[in-house]
Design an enzyme around this catalytic site. Structure first.
Site, PDB file in Angstrom:
ATOM      1  N   HIS A  85     -24.159 -24.588  90.217  1.00 38.76           N
ATOM      2  CA  HIS A  85     -25.572 -24.907  89.966  1.00 38.76           C
ATOM      3  C   HIS A  85     -25.921 -24.514  88.528  1.00 38.76           C
ATOM      4  O   HIS A  85     -25.429 -23.492  88.025  1.00 38.76           O
ATOM      5  CB  HIS A  85     -26.463 -24.157  90.963  1.00 38.76           C
TER       6      HIS A  85
ATOM      7  N   GLY B 194     -36.945 -28.356  88.751  1.00 41.50           N
ATOM      8  CA  GLY B 194     -38.035 -27.419  88.992  1.00 41.50           C
ATOM      9  C   GLY B 194     -39.260 -27.565  88.112  1.00 41.50           C
ATOM     10  O   GLY B 194     -40.043 -26.614  87.987  1.00 41.50           O
TER      11      GLY B 194
ATOM     12  N   GLU C 291     -27.491 -33.237  88.579  1.00 41.95           N
ATOM     13  CA  GLU C 291     -28.738 -32.504  88.397  1.00 41.95           C
ATOM     14  C   GLU C 291     -29.002 -32.277  86.910  1.00 41.95           C
ATOM     15  O   GLU C 291     -28.591 -31.235  86.355  1.00 41.95           O
ATOM     16  CB  GLU C 291     -28.648 -31.145  89.092  1.00 41.95           C
TER      17      GLU C 291
ATOM     18  N   LYS D 211     -32.620 -21.533  96.966  1.00 52.55           N
ATOM     19  CA  LYS D 211     -32.519 -20.621  95.809  1.00 52.55           C
ATOM     20  C   LYS D 211     -32.776 -19.177  96.276  1.00 52.55           C
ATOM     21  O   LYS D 211     -32.443 -18.847  97.415  1.00 52.55           O
ATOM     22  CB  LYS D 211     -33.501 -21.026  94.707  1.00 52.55           C
TER      23      LYS D 211
HETATM   24  C1  PEP Z   1     -32.233 -27.472  92.398  1.00 54.19           C
HETATM   25  O1  PEP Z   1     -32.504 -26.294  92.272  1.00 54.19           O
HETATM   26  O2  PEP Z   1     -31.061 -27.814  92.525  1.00 54.19           O
HETATM   27  C2  PEP Z   1     -33.306 -28.454  92.379  1.00 54.19           C
HETATM   28  C3  PEP Z   1     -33.005 -29.714  92.451  1.00 54.19           C
HETATM   29  O3  PEP Z   1     -34.585 -27.951  92.281  1.00 54.19           O
HETATM   30  P1  PEP Z   1     -35.951 -28.774  92.290  1.00 54.19           P
HETATM   31  O4  PEP Z   1     -35.879 -29.768  93.423  1.00 54.19           O
HETATM   32  O5  PEP Z   1     -36.999 -27.752  92.495  1.00 54.19           O
HETATM   33  O6  PEP Z   1     -36.045 -29.471  90.978  1.00 54.19           O
END
Ligand code: PEP
Length: 247
Positions: free
Chosen positions: A92, A170, A164, A9
């Site tokens: 994303h 996060g 995701e 990120k």
């Molecule tokens: C992401 O930003 O794609 C992600 C999976 O973040 P995290 O692992 O922190 O949840």
């Protein structure tokens, strides 16, 4: 071998990236998983310096939807390749939300990335509201169908889908294995219906959302999952090495 994509990120200066890789490469067993580091643009050259020849791939987190020209502040696919990147994250949820990236824009970006022979990690996933109103499958179908519109079946070989769920990113609240399996089955069905049985079976599908040292092993056992996309838990080099050792 499982695939692990690290998403830095908006973290790490050039100096911090340098220190990270000196530590990480001294400790990692890169044969444990197929690794890709998606770094901020400004860290790509440093990432390339350290990762070249290690078998670990270098990636970016975004690219422009055009190849060059009047696009102030953007970075093209050609520039990413020039900086040493072999992969790129597209769509994303943070970009979809904050920068209003639509499925149509994401489709354009995928085509630019394919033209530049970059491996693509296409992120899809539902919001909490969509989950609570039972719209998960509808959302995933639209994101995949519109995102991959106009692509040839053989182009899917360069595309990995990362499931995701936005509500799991996060915040330490990862999806359960059952929830992951439900979504992955739906993703594979869309790929089968829209492309082929082969596409549904062989396209790599990852899970991302609060993966950590405690849950990685059970998540990797979820049916249909080929690996994980990791945000927060990749930022500490020692912790990430420990996590990779569990893959
Ligand atoms: C992401 O930003 O794609 C992600 C999976 O973040 P995290 O692992 O922190 O949840």
């Amino acid at each position: 071998m499982k695939k692990i994509v690290a998403n830095f990120k908006m973290n790490a200066t050039v100096e911090e990236t340098k220190r990270y890789f000196i530590n990480f490469l001294a400790k990692v067993d890169s044969a444990k998983a197929e690794l890709t580091f998606c770094l901020p643009y400004t860290s790509l050259a440093t990432g390339n310096y350290f990762l070249k020849g290690t078998g670990i791939k270098l990636g970016a987190q975004n690219l422009a939807d055009e190849d060059e020209g009047k696009c102030t502040g953007e970075i093209s696919g050609r520039m990413l390749v020039d900086a040493g990147a072999e992969a790129v994250i597209i769509g994303h949820s943070e970009r979809r939300a904050k920068f209003k990236e639509s499925n149509k824009t994401i489709n354009k970006k995928i085509k630019v990335a394919l033209k530049n022979r970059l491996d693509i990690i296409l992120c899809v996933g539902e919001s909490l509201t969509e989950k609570n109103t039972l719209k998960t499958l509808e959302t995933l179908k639209a994101q995949i169908e519109e995102g991959l519109k106009g692509l040839y079946e053989n182009e899917l070989e360069n595309i990995t889908i990362a499931y995701e769920p936005i509500w799991a990113i996060g915040n330490g609240k990862n999806a359960t294995v059952k929830e992951i399996e439900y979504a992955v089955k739906a993703i594979r069905k869309v790929l089968t219906d829209d492309f082929s049985e082969k596409a549904g079976k062989e396209t790599k599908v990852l899970y991302g959302g609060s993966v950590n040292i405690k849950n990685i092993q059970s998540i990797l056992k979820a049916k249909g999952i080929d690996g994980v996309l990791i945000g927060g838990a990749c930022l500490d080099a020692n912790g990430f090495v420990n996590l990779i050792n569990l893959a």
